[in-house]
Write an enzyme that holds these catalytic residues in place. Structure first.
Site, PDB file in Angstrom:
ATOM      1  NE  ARG A 164      -3.810 -12.679   5.344  1.00  0.00           N
ATOM      2  CZ  ARG A 164      -3.450 -12.874   6.726  1.00  0.00           C
ATOM      3  NH1 ARG A 164      -4.822 -12.977   7.866  1.00  0.00           N
ATOM      4  NH2 ARG A 164      -3.660 -11.336   7.203  1.00  0.00           N
ATOM      5  CE  LYS A 187      -0.300 -13.697   4.090  1.00  0.00           C
ATOM      6  NZ  LYS A 187       0.462 -12.160   3.648  1.00  0.00           N
ATOM      7  CG  HIS A 255      -6.274 -11.031  -1.396  1.00  0.00           C
ATOM      8  ND1 HIS A 255      -6.486 -11.438  -0.232  1.00  0.00           N
ATOM      9  CD2 HIS A 255      -5.679  -9.595  -0.697  1.00  0.00           C
ATOM     10  CE1 HIS A 255      -5.046 -11.318   0.453  1.00  0.00           C
ATOM     11  NE2 HIS A 255      -4.917  -9.887  -0.155  1.00  0.00           N
ATOM     12  NE  ARG A 258      -6.794 -10.123   4.237  1.00  0.00           N
ATOM     13  CZ  ARG A 258      -6.651 -10.564   5.652  1.00  0.00           C
ATOM     14  NH1 ARG A 258      -8.313 -11.006   6.025  1.00  0.00           N
ATOM     15  NH2 ARG A 258      -5.620 -10.221   6.295  1.00  0.00           N
ATOM     16  CG  HIS A 281      -3.541  -5.919   7.794  1.00  0.00           C
ATOM     17  ND1 HIS A 281      -4.968  -5.156   7.571  1.00  0.00           N
ATOM     18  CD2 HIS A 281      -3.854  -7.455   7.478  1.00  0.00           C
ATOM     19  CE1 HIS A 281      -4.849  -5.955   6.215  1.00  0.00           C
ATOM     20  NE2 HIS A 281      -3.980  -6.770   5.969  1.00  0.00           N
ATOM     21  CE1 TYR A 290      -7.865  -5.790   2.396  1.00  0.00           C
ATOM     22  CE2 TYR A 290      -5.662  -6.739   1.597  1.00  0.00           C
ATOM     23  CZ  TYR A 290      -6.665  -6.833   2.521  1.00  0.00           C
ATOM     24  OH  TYR A 290      -7.200  -8.069   1.243  1.00  0.00           O
TER      25      TYR A 290
END
Length: 309
Positions: A164, A187, A255, A258, A281, A290
């Protein structure tokens, strides 16, 4: 410069040499730019009925530029709006070179707009488009060499490691030169180990070699023009500029690089569990959404990854 430049085609040769030797553009990129510029000069020579001197390049009018664009979209092999945008980008870069290196500005180019490129559905960029986004920063004559190397390094991290923007910009001076793998905290404070390809290591090394600032080990690695930490907004604005020059859709975002990292890995046969770990993830279902691939390929990859499939 070897001596005074009198002819437009002589200027073209110097520009292509500049792209290959100073900007280190790939042979494929130089070939594409040469093709677009040769078509451009050929049209202008036919239009005016004579060979063009360097001085003539400053006087090419907005009307003549629009006539050239109209020519590109007509005839037996008309160009698509995206290809026309790419040709116009090449010509703009050629004129920037003549302005900066040969003191031959053309004020009319700024008022000519390219064709409107219809945005496509959100999707990852292709491998060729990703390569274009990684190369294009080094071809901008208005950027300092270290800034071009920085932008290329950041985008290479996004595509080559699936990071990211926030993760790439969180790297510190102590992280470089990059090792064979990086420990990334993403995250939810979730930590993962990401392999680093030699091409990614080289891009960051090239940036470090050009970086004009001395940094302490705990300072952010990527710096803005005046020396402060680079912002995510800069990365987003850079990709917005690059996609305009390359004629890519609005879905070509940082993004998306990615996203493309995941999709291209899946297309090359990587399993979903591995991609899930590389991306950080929390659930496999997120990775499924994704990876924008055909249903058959996705089901095949899922069957290989899931023990109860």
């Amino acid at each position: 410069m070897a001596g005074p430049v009198g002819a437009a085609r002589e200027a073209l040769g110097l520009w292509l040499e500049h792209l290959a030797k100073e900007r280190r553009a790939s042979p494929r990129t130089v070939e594409a730019y040469a093709h677009a510029a040769n078509r451009y000069l050929g049209f202008m020579e036919r239009h005016r009925g004579e060979s063009l001197a360097l001085a003539d390049m400053a006087g090419i009018s907005a009307g003549e530029l629009r006539a050239w664009l109209a020519h590109l979209r007509s005839g037996e092999t008309p160009l698509s709006p995206r290809s026309m945008s790419q040709a116009l980008s090449a010509v703009r870069t050629f004129h920037k070179f003549m302005d900066r290196r040969l003191d031959t500005p053309n004020p009319h180019l700024a008022i000519v707009r390219g064709p409107r490129v219809k945005p496509s559905a959100p999707r990852p960029v292709t491998e060729d488009q990703a390569r274009g986004l990684l190369i294009e920063p080094t071809l901008d004559p208005d950027r300092e060499d270290w800034e071009a190397a920085r932008d290329q390094a950041v985008l290479t991290l996004l595509y080559g490691c699936g990071l990211r923007i926030s993760e790439a910009l969180s790297l510190t001076r102590a992280d470089a030169p990059l090792p064979a793998s990086l420990r990334i905290t993403g995250k939810g404070s979730k930590t993962r180990i990401v392999p680093v390809l030699p091409a990614v290591q080289q891009a960051v090394a090239d940036y470090l070699a050009e970086l004009p600032f001395a940094l302490s080990p705990d300072e952010p690695l990527f710096r803005a023009k005046r020396g402060g930490p680079l912002s995510p907004r800069h990365v987003q604005a850079t990709v917005q500029t690059l996609r305009g020059r390359l004629g890519l859709p609005k879905s070509a975002t940082p993004h998306a690089l990615r996203h493309s990292f995941a999709t291209h890995l899946l297309g090359a046969g990587a399993d979903l569990r591995s991609i899930q770990e590389l991306l950080g993830h929390a659930s496999l279902s997120t990775t499924q959404r994704y990876a924008d691939v055909d249903a058959e390929g996705l089901l095949s990859a899922y069957a290989a990854a899931h023990p109860h499939a």
